[in-house]
Design a protein around this motif. Structure first.
Motif, PDB file in Angstrom:
ATOM      1  N   ILE A  26      19.602  57.364  55.633  1.00 53.57           N
ATOM      2  CA  ILE A  26      18.139  57.091  55.316  1.00 53.57           C
ATOM      3  C   ILE A  26      17.282  56.559  56.615  1.00 53.57           C
ATOM      4  CG2 ILE A  26      16.350  55.364  54.235  1.00 53.57           C
ATOM      5  CD1 ILE A  26      18.170  55.178  51.800  1.00 53.57           C
ATOM      6  N   ASP A  27      16.380  57.163  56.946  1.00 49.66           N
ATOM      7  CA  ASP A  27      15.415  56.862  58.008  1.00 49.66           C
ATOM      8  C   ASP A  27      14.851  55.399  57.869  1.00 49.66           C
ATOM      9  OD1 ASP A  27      16.231  58.888  59.472  1.00 49.66           O
ATOM     10  OD2 ASP A  27      14.587  60.200  58.711  1.00 49.66           O
ATOM     11  N   ILE A  28      15.043  54.573  58.876  1.00 50.88           N
ATOM     12  CA  ILE A  28      14.364  53.094  58.427  1.00 50.88           C
ATOM     13  C   ILE A  28      13.477  52.748  59.544  1.00 50.88           C
ATOM     14  CG2 ILE A  28      16.331  52.371  57.048  1.00 50.88           C
ATOM     15  CD1 ILE A  28      17.178  50.508  59.618  1.00 50.88           C
ATOM     16  N   ASP A  29      12.743  52.160  59.466  1.00 50.54           N
ATOM     17  CA  ASP A  29      11.548  51.405  60.563  1.00 50.54           C
ATOM     18  C   ASP A  29      12.658  50.566  61.463  1.00 50.54           C
ATOM     19  OD1 ASP A  29       9.926  49.872  61.922  1.00 50.54           O
ATOM     20  OD2 ASP A  29       8.785  49.332  60.404  1.00 50.54           O
ATOM     21  N   ALA A  30      12.396  51.301  62.786  1.00 53.66           N
ATOM     22  CA  ALA A  30      13.252  50.693  63.769  1.00 53.66           C
ATOM     23  C   ALA A  30      12.985  49.088  63.925  1.00 53.66           C
ATOM     24  CB  ALA A  30      12.992  51.190  65.059  1.00 53.66           C
ATOM     25  N   SER A  31      12.085  48.492  63.468  1.00 51.37           N
ATOM     26  CA  SER A  31      11.755  47.184  63.476  1.00 51.37           C
ATOM     27  C   SER A  31      12.535  46.402  62.468  1.00 51.37           C
ATOM     28  CB  SER A  31      10.249  46.801  63.625  1.00 51.37           C
ATOM     29  OG  SER A  31       9.970  47.049  62.310  1.00 51.37           O
ATOM     30  N   GLN A  32      12.912  47.012  61.616  1.00 51.27           N
ATOM     31  CA  GLN A  32      13.719  46.315  60.380  1.00 51.27           C
ATOM     32  C   GLN A  32      15.227  46.415  60.772  1.00 51.27           C
ATOM     33  OE1 GLN A  32      12.916  44.428  58.070  1.00 51.27           O
ATOM     34  NE2 GLN A  32      14.076  44.565  56.340  1.00 51.27           N
ATOM     35  N   THR A  33      15.565  45.154  61.235  1.00 53.13           N
ATOM     36  CA  THR A  33      17.177  45.083  61.636  1.00 53.13           C
ATOM     37  C   THR A  33      18.104  44.323  60.300  1.00 53.13           C
ATOM     38  OG1 THR A  33      16.832  42.671  62.434  1.00 53.13           O
ATOM     39  CG2 THR A  33      16.486  44.767  64.189  1.00 53.13           C
ATOM     40  N   THR A  34      19.211  44.770  60.499  1.00 56.46           N
ATOM     41  CA  THR A  34      20.020  44.364  59.575  1.00 56.46           C
ATOM     42  C   THR A  34      20.839  42.948  59.893  1.00 56.46           C
ATOM     43  OG1 THR A  34      20.701  46.497  58.641  1.00 56.46           O
ATOM     44  CG2 THR A  34      22.275  44.859  57.900  1.00 56.46           C
TER      45      THR A  34
END
Length: 330
Positions: A214-222
């Protein structure tokens, strides 16, 4: 060493650690605001210092003592599932101990659903960090006896009976903008989270992200959270996993012919192997409740190998599958 509720509270206030019951597993508790006490948890468990701890609080009103923002999505989840086996990972206030955060900018919080744990939190006025009361990567304890067997009888234990959920909490992170991620599966599943969060299943899970699906917003870190180590929840005895009963039974026969002793954990009905076996009902909640206790019992048989039948790869079994795959990691 068994202690009363009053003794447990006194020890926690003195900066000591105490194993306490929750509905998930027994936790090795310490005052979440006392760095010296928190470091004892890491030393006893032999746990890496960069692994965050879950802070157990008495009720939802205490969340704002720990976080910079309590997004509406997180409020809905907490209202729906607390007290209960859900941990929320939220942006931490600066005063929150770096020890408890594992140097992350977030803090993990939950309200346990166990009468003794809640009484301890209410009567003491404390919030406690309480990872599983076992050595790092080993089987989690679901009884006071498991704690004593794993950590020794010198550890104070508040005995609250057997845990009735039996595996660790679901962990969900919620960013300041309300975007959420499922970071560790538990008995509150992703569909239940999505239904309450009212955001839908477009939110990425940690496993989706790791797999690159899945492509995610780069600003959303885990965030880093407990339970992500590849080898975890593991018995001392080597463990092998099988997708079906036929292959497990064949492995048992092969081991027996080679004079290798083994014991098995089975799920549901079917032909039994020739070795010693423990059978769990074909229900996810019942298997979760009995999983660690069963593995502790098999481990105590001191055989050469444990054979474990995996449940179906369906949504209701995701949390159990996660624990078993980590337990059997080679």
């Amino acid at each position: 060493m068994r202690v009363s509720l009053e003794q447990a509270i006194a020890k926690l206030k003195q900066g000591e650690v105490v194993a306490i019951p929750t509905e998930t597993v027994y936790g090795l508790a310490a005052d979440a605001t006392n760095d010296t006490a928190l470091k004892k948890i890491f030393a006893i468990k032999q746990r890496p210092a960069d692994h965050p701890l879950i802070v157990h609080i008495g009720d939802i009103s205490q969340v704002n003592d720990w976080v910079t923002v309590f997004p509406e999505v997180a409020i809905r989840l907490a209202t729906a599932f607390w007290p209960g086996p859900l941990t929320l990972v939220l942006p931490a206030k600066n005063h929150v101990s770096r020890v408890v955060r594992g140097d992350e900018p977030t803090v993990a919080l939950r309200v346990p659903n166990h009468p003794l744990a809640l009484a301890l939190l209410k009567q003491s006025g404390l919030s406690v960090a309480a990872p599983s009361a076992n050595l790092f990567t080993q089987l989690s304890p679901t009884t006071a006896q498991h704690v004593e067997a794993g950590l020794g009888e010198a550890i104070p234990v508040l005995d609250g009976g057997a845990c009735n959920v039996g595996i660790e909490s679901t962990i969900v992170s919620v960013a300041a903008n309300g975007q959420w991620q499922l970071l560790r599966p538990g008995m509150i599943n992703q569909e239940a989270i999505a239904n309450i969060a009212n955001v839908g299943l477009a939110n990425v899970t940690a496993s989706d992200e790791a797999g690159g699906s899945i492509d995610i917003d780069a600003s959303q870190t885990t965030p880093k959270v407990p339970g992500q180590h590849a080898l975890h929840y593991s018995p001392r005895t080597p463990l092998r996993l099988f997708n079906d009963r036929v292959s497990l039974n064949q492995a048992c026969k092969t081991f027996t012919e080679a004079h290798v002793t083994c014991a098995a954990m089975l799920i549901g009905n079917g032909d039994a192997p020739s070795c010693k076996a423990m059978t769990l009902p074909d229900q996810p909640d019942k298997v979760a409740e009995q999983l660690y206790s069963t593995l502790h019992s098999l481990d105590a048989m001191q055989v050469d190998c444990l054979l474990v039948e995996l449940p179906p790869h369906t949504p209701g079994w995701i949390a159990v599958l996660d624990r078993l795959h980590r337990a059997g990691h080679q």
